[in-house]
Enzyme design. Sequence first.
Site, mmCIF file in Angstrom:
data_model
loop_
_atom_site.group_PDB
_atom_site.id
_atom_site.type_symbol
_atom_site.label_atom_id
_atom_site.label_comp_id
_atom_site.label_asym_id
_atom_site.label_seq_id
_atom_site.Cartn_x
_atom_site.Cartn_y
_atom_site.Cartn_z
ATOM 1 N N ILE A 1 94.989 -19.794 45.334
ATOM 2 C CA ILE A 1 94.782 -21.234 45.491
ATOM 3 C C ILE A 1 94.802 -21.803 44.157
ATOM 4 O O ILE A 1 94.969 -21.188 43.171
ATOM 5 C CB ILE A 1 93.392 -21.451 46.140
ATOM 6 C CG1 ILE A 1 92.449 -21.059 45.259
ATOM 7 C CG2 ILE A 1 93.198 -20.962 47.541
ATOM 8 C CD1 ILE A 1 90.794 -21.207 45.673
ATOM 9 N N ASP A 2 95.452 -22.979 44.074
ATOM 10 C CA ASP A 2 95.480 -23.813 42.877
ATOM 11 C C ASP A 2 94.096 -23.600 41.894
ATOM 12 O O ASP A 2 93.233 -23.510 42.249
ATOM 13 C CB ASP A 2 95.750 -25.248 42.944
ATOM 14 C CG ASP A 2 96.920 -25.542 43.949
ATOM 15 O OD1 ASP A 2 97.698 -24.837 43.997
ATOM 16 O OD2 ASP A 2 97.189 -26.625 44.743
ATOM 17 N N LYS A 3 94.682 -23.844 40.674
ATOM 18 C CA LYS A 3 93.823 -23.644 39.468
ATOM 19 C C LYS A 3 92.250 -24.429 39.784
ATOM 20 O O LYS A 3 91.201 -24.497 39.429
ATOM 21 C CB LYS A 3 94.187 -24.084 37.957
ATOM 22 C CG LYS A 3 93.320 -24.151 37.088
ATOM 23 C CD LYS A 3 93.991 -24.578 35.825
ATOM 24 C CE LYS A 3 92.789 -24.563 34.537
ATOM 25 N NZ LYS A 3 93.582 -25.160 33.347
#
Length: 304
Positions: A135-137
């Site tokens: 998942i994105d930062k």
Amino acid sequence: MKELTFTAREEYSRADIFLSEQLQGYTRSAVKKLFVSGLVNINGKTCKPSQEVSSGDIFTVTLPDAKELSAKPEDLPIEIIYEDNDLAVVNKPQGMTVHAGNGNYEGTLVNALLFRLDSLSGINGVIRPGIVHRIDKDTSGLLVVAKNDAAHLNLSKQIEEKSCKRTYIALLEGVLKDDSGTVTTYIGRDPSDRIKMAVVPPEKGKLAVTDYTVLKRYAENFTLCRFDLHTGRTHQIRVHAKYLNHPVVGDPVYGVKKQKFKLSGQLLHAYRLSFTHPTTGKQMTFEAPLPDYFKEVLQKLSEI
């Protein structure tokens, strides 16, 4: 370098399918990299992953030497909500990158996992041990991590076959008209900005399908929404939210320029994760509550 030889005993529609069956410790993406790097020959000639295979074809594969582990264990605050001999489920905080990249090998989820767990799968290499999906930062929430290669392959297959279910909650700009719907597009690199993703023509991207359901509409022109993924493209929910003309609140890349709240990233949370345990076959479902900063924004909107 290690060289392996395989002989096809029957026909295959694609060379990468055949080789994936032979290299049990490699995912399809890892096998594809061998082709792209020119490390696979059929009957003495380099080939593409899509090449058809005939009975009697001889594959020669050169496997690169394993690289020295670059990611180091770090005592970082992460929440492990479940762990057994095969896997762990982690509630990743906003602001933490999942794995190293661009020369940055510190402060990632992988660094924290190397410190907290006794083992991690090695299929995705020394920079991404244990990482089955990302998942994105600046997205918070649930990830499943593999502790051995067998579990990794099983979980990767579930994601590929869409039997692993992932549900997100996001606060969107504006008020969605429909109570629910499905967004079906193709997502690829934004032709005007290669750092970003965008909805593109079919020949330029990959199929991306997202279900959405409105959970609550706020008088201040915001909508709380649930998203269920059918595919897992890079930035999929964020791109689809923008495509609906209701970008995720706080999104620094796809969101509105003037933000109402002071946030460190988008209000997007991986809320629920369901999959079949790779060893026991038991269906497992995990949920992670919204982080405090997300709940504080919703509380402010409820008070208006």
